[in-house]
Design an enzyme around this catalytic site. Structure first.
Site, PDB file in Angstrom:
ATOM      1  N   TYR A 263      -1.344  -0.357  11.284  1.00 52.31           N
ATOM      2  CA  TYR A 263      -1.634  -1.011  10.001  1.00 52.31           C
ATOM      3  C   TYR A 263      -0.484  -0.800   9.017  1.00 52.31           C
ATOM      4  O   TYR A 263       0.072  -1.759   8.474  1.00 52.31           O
ATOM      5  CB  TYR A 263      -2.939  -0.465   9.394  1.00 52.31           C
ATOM      6  CG  TYR A 263      -3.071  -0.770   7.910  1.00 52.31           C
ATOM      7  CD1 TYR A 263      -3.262  -2.073   7.460  1.00 52.31           C
ATOM      8  CD2 TYR A 263      -2.982   0.245   6.952  1.00 52.31           C
ATOM      9  CE1 TYR A 263      -3.358  -2.361   6.098  1.00 52.31           C
ATOM     10  CE2 TYR A 263      -3.079  -0.037   5.592  1.00 52.31           C
ATOM     11  CZ  TYR A 263      -3.264  -1.339   5.164  1.00 52.31           C
ATOM     12  OH  TYR A 263      -3.346  -1.623   3.823  1.00 52.31           O
TER      13      TYR A 263
ATOM     14  N   THR B 206       0.820  -1.206   0.000  1.00 52.41           N
ATOM     15  CA  THR B 206       0.000   0.000   0.000  1.00 52.41           C
ATOM     16  C   THR B 206       0.858   1.261   0.000  1.00 52.41           C
ATOM     17  O   THR B 206       1.999   1.233   0.488  1.00 52.41           O
ATOM     18  CB  THR B 206      -0.910  -0.004   1.251  1.00 52.41           C
ATOM     19  OG1 THR B 206      -1.482   1.279   1.423  1.00 52.41           O
ATOM     20  CG2 THR B 206      -0.144  -0.334   2.530  1.00 52.41           C
ATOM     21  N   ASP B 207       0.280   2.357  -0.469  1.00 51.42           N
ATOM     22  CA  ASP B 207       1.003   3.643  -0.434  1.00 51.42           C
ATOM     23  C   ASP B 207       1.242   4.112   0.998  1.00 51.42           C
ATOM     24  O   ASP B 207       2.107   4.952   1.252  1.00 51.42           O
ATOM     25  CB  ASP B 207       0.250   4.718  -1.230  1.00 51.42           C
ATOM     26  CG  ASP B 207      -1.169   4.994  -0.733  1.00 51.42           C
ATOM     27  OD1 ASP B 207      -1.666   4.292   0.161  1.00 51.42           O
ATOM     28  OD2 ASP B 207      -1.797   5.938  -1.269  1.00 51.42           O
ATOM     29  N   GLU B 208       0.467   3.549   1.960  1.00 47.34           N
ATOM     30  CA  GLU B 208       0.569   4.033   3.344  1.00 47.34           C
ATOM     31  C   GLU B 208       1.928   3.737   3.967  1.00 47.34           C
ATOM     32  O   GLU B 208       2.284   4.333   4.982  1.00 47.34           O
ATOM     33  CB  GLU B 208      -0.543   3.434   4.215  1.00 47.34           C
ATOM     34  CG  GLU B 208      -1.898   3.835   3.737  1.00 47.34           C
ATOM     35  CD  GLU B 208      -2.991   3.776   4.805  1.00 47.34           C
ATOM     36  OE1 GLU B 208      -2.689   3.608   5.980  1.00 47.34           O
ATOM     37  OE2 GLU B 208      -4.158   3.911   4.422  1.00 47.34           O
TER      38      GLU B 208
ATOM     39  N   LYS C 244       2.289  -3.414   7.303  1.00 42.47           N
ATOM     40  CA  LYS C 244       2.447  -3.607   5.843  1.00 42.47           C
ATOM     41  C   LYS C 244       3.899  -3.321   5.435  1.00 42.47           C
ATOM     42  O   LYS C 244       4.460  -4.020   4.600  1.00 42.47           O
ATOM     43  CB  LYS C 244       1.479  -2.706   5.063  1.00 42.47           C
ATOM     44  CG  LYS C 244       0.007  -3.049   5.221  1.00 42.47           C
ATOM     45  CD  LYS C 244      -0.373  -4.415   4.651  1.00 42.47           C
ATOM     46  CE  LYS C 244      -0.378  -4.453   3.136  1.00 42.47           C
ATOM     47  NZ  LYS C 244      -0.881  -5.761   2.627  1.00 42.47           N
TER      48      LYS C 244
HETATM   49  P1  NAD Z   1     -10.351  -6.441   2.817  1.00 44.88           P
HETATM   50  O1  NAD Z   1     -10.263  -6.070   4.259  1.00 44.88           O
HETATM   51  O2  NAD Z   1     -11.577  -6.116   2.051  1.00 44.88           O
HETATM   52  O3  NAD Z   1     -10.098  -8.009   2.649  1.00 44.88           O
HETATM   53  C1  NAD Z   1      -9.103  -8.692   3.329  1.00 44.88           C
HETATM   54  C2  NAD Z   1      -9.356 -10.194   3.147  1.00 44.88           C
HETATM   55  O4  NAD Z   1      -8.299 -10.917   3.789  1.00 44.88           O
HETATM   56  C3  NAD Z   1     -10.674 -10.665   3.776  1.00 44.88           C
HETATM   57  O5  NAD Z   1     -11.352 -11.505   2.872  1.00 44.88           O
HETATM   58  C4  NAD Z   1     -10.231 -11.445   4.997  1.00 44.88           C
HETATM   59  O6  NAD Z   1     -11.111 -12.480   5.366  1.00 44.88           O
HETATM   60  C5  NAD Z   1      -8.885 -11.993   4.532  1.00 44.88           C
HETATM   61  N1  NAD Z   1      -7.982 -12.308   5.646  1.00 44.88           N
HETATM   62  C6  NAD Z   1      -7.694 -11.529   6.725  1.00 44.88           C
HETATM   63  N2  NAD Z   1      -6.845 -12.178   7.535  1.00 44.88           N
HETATM   64  C7  NAD Z   1      -6.580 -13.371   6.956  1.00 44.88           C
HETATM   65  C8  NAD Z   1      -5.746 -14.474   7.306  1.00 44.88           C
HETATM   66  N3  NAD Z   1      -5.026 -14.484   8.440  1.00 44.88           N
HETATM   67  N4  NAD Z   1      -5.693 -15.536   6.474  1.00 44.88           N
HETATM   68  C9  NAD Z   1      -6.430 -15.554   5.335  1.00 44.88           C
HETATM   69  N5  NAD Z   1      -7.231 -14.547   4.956  1.00 44.88           N
HETATM   70  C10 NAD Z   1      -7.304 -13.483   5.755  1.00 44.88           C
HETATM   71  O7  NAD Z   1      -9.064  -5.805   2.151  1.00 44.88           O
HETATM   72  P2  NAD Z   1      -8.861  -5.068   0.728  1.00 44.88           P
HETATM   73  O8  NAD Z   1      -9.243  -3.670   0.859  1.00 44.88           O
HETATM   74  O9  NAD Z   1      -9.418  -5.927  -0.338  1.00 44.88           O
HETATM   75  O10 NAD Z   1      -7.251  -5.110   0.651  1.00 44.88           O
HETATM   76  C11 NAD Z   1      -6.580  -6.238   0.088  1.00 44.88           C
HETATM   77  C12 NAD Z   1      -5.084  -5.986   0.128  1.00 44.88           C
HETATM   78  O11 NAD Z   1      -4.781  -4.801  -0.605  1.00 44.88           O
HETATM   79  C13 NAD Z   1      -4.530  -5.759   1.528  1.00 44.88           C
HETATM   80  O12 NAD Z   1      -3.286  -6.409   1.628  1.00 44.88           O
HETATM   81  C14 NAD Z   1      -4.356  -4.249   1.629  1.00 44.88           C
HETATM   82  O13 NAD Z   1      -3.305  -3.920   2.505  1.00 44.88           O
HETATM   83  C15 NAD Z   1      -4.030  -3.898   0.194  1.00 44.88           C
HETATM   84  N6  NAD Z   1      -4.424  -2.537  -0.235  1.00 44.88           N
HETATM   85  C16 NAD Z   1      -5.709  -2.106  -0.062  1.00 44.88           C
HETATM   86  C17 NAD Z   1      -6.073  -0.845  -0.541  1.00 44.88           C
HETATM   87  C18 NAD Z   1      -7.481  -0.317  -0.393  1.00 44.88           C
HETATM   88  O14 NAD Z   1      -7.712   0.867  -0.674  1.00 44.88           O
HETATM   89  N7  NAD Z   1      -8.456  -1.119   0.006  1.00 44.88           N
HETATM   90  C19 NAD Z   1      -5.125  -0.042  -1.180  1.00 44.88           C
HETATM   91  C20 NAD Z   1      -3.819  -0.523  -1.324  1.00 44.88           C
HETATM   92  C21 NAD Z   1      -3.488  -1.786  -0.861  1.00 44.88           C
HETATM   93  O1  DAU Z   2      -3.998   4.205   0.856  1.00 43.24           O
HETATM   94  C1  DAU Z   2      -4.311   2.850   0.775  1.00 43.24           C
HETATM   95  C2  DAU Z   2      -5.064   2.448   2.005  1.00 43.24           C
HETATM   96  O2  DAU Z   2      -6.365   3.028   1.889  1.00 43.24           O
HETATM   97  C3  DAU Z   2      -5.164   0.946   2.221  1.00 43.24           C
HETATM   98  O3  DAU Z   2      -3.876   0.431   2.421  1.00 43.24           O
HETATM   99  C4  DAU Z   2      -6.048   0.646   3.431  1.00 43.24           C
HETATM  100  O4  DAU Z   2      -6.228  -0.753   3.572  1.00 43.24           O
HETATM  101  C5  DAU Z   2      -7.405   1.299   3.213  1.00 43.24           C
HETATM  102  O5  DAU Z   2      -8.218   1.095   4.353  1.00 43.24           O
HETATM  103  C6  DAU Z   2      -7.245   2.792   2.958  1.00 43.24           C
HETATM  104  O6  DAU Z   2      -6.796   3.499   4.150  1.00 43.24           O
HETATM  105  P1  DAU Z   2      -7.386   4.943   4.546  1.00 43.24           P
HETATM  106  O7  DAU Z   2      -7.171   5.139   5.980  1.00 43.24           O
HETATM  107  O8  DAU Z   2      -6.887   5.977   3.608  1.00 43.24           O
HETATM  108  O9  DAU Z   2      -8.933   4.669   4.181  1.00 43.24           O
HETATM  109  P2  DAU Z   2     -10.289   5.007   4.953  1.00 43.24           P
HETATM  110  O10 DAU Z   2     -11.396   4.709   4.018  1.00 43.24           O
HETATM  111  O11 DAU Z   2     -10.330   4.428   6.312  1.00 43.24           O
HETATM  112  O12 DAU Z   2     -10.190   6.602   5.116  1.00 43.24           O
HETATM  113  C7  DAU Z   2     -10.049   7.449   3.990  1.00 43.24           C
HETATM  114  C8  DAU Z   2      -9.999   8.872   4.495  1.00 43.24           C
HETATM  115  O13 DAU Z   2     -11.278   9.229   5.033  1.00 43.24           O
HETATM  116  C9  DAU Z   2      -9.010   9.096   5.643  1.00 43.24           C
HETATM  117  O14 DAU Z   2      -8.474  10.406   5.539  1.00 43.24           O
HETATM  118  C10 DAU Z   2      -9.878   9.007   6.901  1.00 43.24           C
HETATM  119  C11 DAU Z   2     -11.205   9.580   6.417  1.00 43.24           C
HETATM  120  N1  DAU Z   2     -12.408   9.032   7.071  1.00 43.24           N
HETATM  121  C12 DAU Z   2     -12.594   7.692   7.075  1.00 43.24           C
HETATM  122  C13 DAU Z   2     -13.695   7.123   7.665  1.00 43.24           C
HETATM  123  C14 DAU Z   2     -13.895   5.630   7.678  1.00 43.24           C
HETATM  124  C15 DAU Z   2     -13.358   9.904   7.638  1.00 43.24           C
HETATM  125  O15 DAU Z   2     -13.195  11.140   7.613  1.00 43.24           O
HETATM  126  N2  DAU Z   2     -14.464   9.333   8.220  1.00 43.24           N
HETATM  127  C16 DAU Z   2     -14.670   7.981   8.267  1.00 43.24           C
HETATM  128  O16 DAU Z   2     -15.695   7.546   8.850  1.00 43.24           O
END
Ligand code: NAD
Ligand code: DAU
Length: 338
Positions: A149, A124-126, A153
């Site tokens: 988190y 992730t970019d985080e 990562k």
């Molecule tokens: P999500 O939370 O929707 O899904 C995570 C999945 O992993 C779930 O199905 C959960 O059951 C499974 N899981 C959790 N722990 C596990 C374990 N111990 N063994 C097997 N399965 C397990 O997540 P997402 O948003 O789809 O993110 C997927 C990946 O992409 C993550 O690695 C996250 O860090 C990365 N990522 C997400 C974003 C985003 O914006 N959502 C952006 C960049 C990178």
């Molecule tokens: O940047 C990639 C990441 O994006 C992934 O690695 C993470 O798994 C994913 O959860 C996401 O992280 P963020 O913290 O950026 O996403 P989130 O949707 O939780 O929040 C997005 C922005 O919105 C952040 O600035 C916090 C704000 N926010 C979020 C929630 C849930 C609010 O203001 N109110 C809210 O209720």
């Protein structure tokens, strides 16, 4: 090609599985998922009978199970499995270390033991931390994670790098910006706000709402991973971004307009601790070297996403009950104490 997708019942993993099966119908997919609160087999109901798809419920931390799966002729591992919500990592960091760090190490060990062709770590970019008003992180920017988190990562990324350097494991790391689109669990900003706004519920904006994220439609992330899988160079890191930077308030306005709801639903609440101000990635490497670019503009992507949540209320109403509501009650109490 036989691919082990971990975390394939989550948001991006399930979109990726469906993308691969529709573009490469002869590929085989094994989906290993623990089905945590975020894992949902409803995401995959349309392909569950596909002959080339197999689901296994299990934990990536279970070494014996992982070895049994990888030994059975897995060519590629794509590791999506993770605990992914920043807020939850603030309340309960341990599970983030277990799944995101230890789980990744167990997968790496199996990949090494059974000589898989490629290990793709979905990062992730985080991991780069927070940016000021200008600039964008490149693949060589230092890792400066700020939440449990992102620290977990970043730790996983360093382990992947070490397995490449020390043992010669064929590994690639991808780092993508914030995704949005169908099947995203309604705890993340966009699906939470769409589903709340549809029922005229409050939209809790953390702090001033001027935090910036760089948004990518999930299908464009899947396309980028397709390029990495087929053309990526072993040992490399690829940033993935659409360069659609928006403040949280801009996104909220778009959602409210699209749903014809008033701005009075916005409620400014206490900020997230160590809240990263801005994320932005320089993704010129994947664009120039692998020829990837996003197809959906942010406006197209958000319109499709809002329409999807309107059309699929059954999917998210089933989620927004029992355990979900309990989490939200605790979340607001814990937040006020921080
Ligand atoms: P999500 O939370 O929707 O899904 C995570 C999945 O992993 C779930 O199905 C959960 O059951 C499974 N899981 C959790 N722990 C596990 C374990 N111990 N063994 C097997 N399965 C397990 O997540 P997402 O948003 O789809 O993110 C997927 C990946 O992409 C993550 O690695 C996250 O860090 C990365 N990522 C997400 C974003 C985003 O914006 N959502 C952006 C960049 C990178
Ligand atoms: O940047 C990639 C990441 O994006 C992934 O690695 C993470 O798994 C994913 O959860 C996401 O992280 P963020 O913290 O950026 O996403 P989130 O949707 O939780 O929040 C997005 C922005 O919105 C952040 O600035 C916090 C704000 N926010 C979020 C929630 C849930 C609010 O203001 N109110 C809210 O209720």
């Amino acid at each position: 090609m036989k691919i082990l997708v971990t975390g394939g019942a989550g948001f991006i993993g399930s979109n990726f599985i469906k993308y691969i099966l529709s573009h490469y119908p002869h590929y085989e997919i094994v989906n290993l998922d623990k089905l945590t609160y975020a894992g949902n087999l409803d995401n995959l109901s349309d392909i569950e009978d596909n002959q080339n798809y197999q689901f296994i419920k299990g934990d990536i931390c279970d070494q014996k199970l992982v070895e049994r799966i990888v030994e059975d002729k897995i060519d590629v591992i794509v590791n999506f499995a993770a605990e992914t919500h920043v807020d939850r990592s603030i309340y309960d960091p341990k599970i983030f270390v277990e799944t995101n760090v230890l789980g990744t190490q167990i997968l790496l060990e199996s990949a090494l033991k059974f000589k898989t062709d490629i290990f793709i770590q979905i990062s992730t970019d985080e991991v780069y931390g927070s940016l000021g008003k200008v600039g964008a992180f490149t693949e060589s920017s230092p890792l400066l994670p700020n939440s449990p988190y992102s620290a977990s990562k970043a730790s996983a990324d360093l382990l992947v790098r070490s397995y490449f350097k020390t043992f010669g494991l064929s590994a690639i790391i991808t780092r993508c910006t914030n995704n949005y689109g169908p099947y995203q669990f309604p705890e993340k900003l966009i699906p939470l706000f769409i589903t709340n706004a549809l029922f005229s519920q409050e939209l809790p904006i953390y702090g001033d709402g001027l935090y910036i994220r760089d948004w990518l439609y999930v299908e464009d992330h899947c396309k980028a991973l397709d390029s990495v899988l087929h053309k990526g160079k072993i040992g490399e890191i690829y940033n993935i971004s659409g360069s659609y930077e928006k403040t949280n308030l801009e996104i909220t306005d778009l959602i409210l307009k699209k749903l014809n709801q008033p701005k009075s639903l916005i409620k400014h609440v206490k900020d997230r601790p160590a809240h990263d101000r801005r994320y932005a990635l320089d993704s010129s490497k994947i664009r120039n070297e692998l020829g990837w670019k996003p197809d959906a503009s942010f406006e197209e992507g958000i319109a499709k996403t809002v329409d999807w949540y309107i059309a699929n209320q059954k999917w998210w109403q089933k989620i927004k009950t029992g355990e979900y509501l309990e989490y939200y009650q605790k979340h607001y109490v814990l937040r006020e104490k921080m």
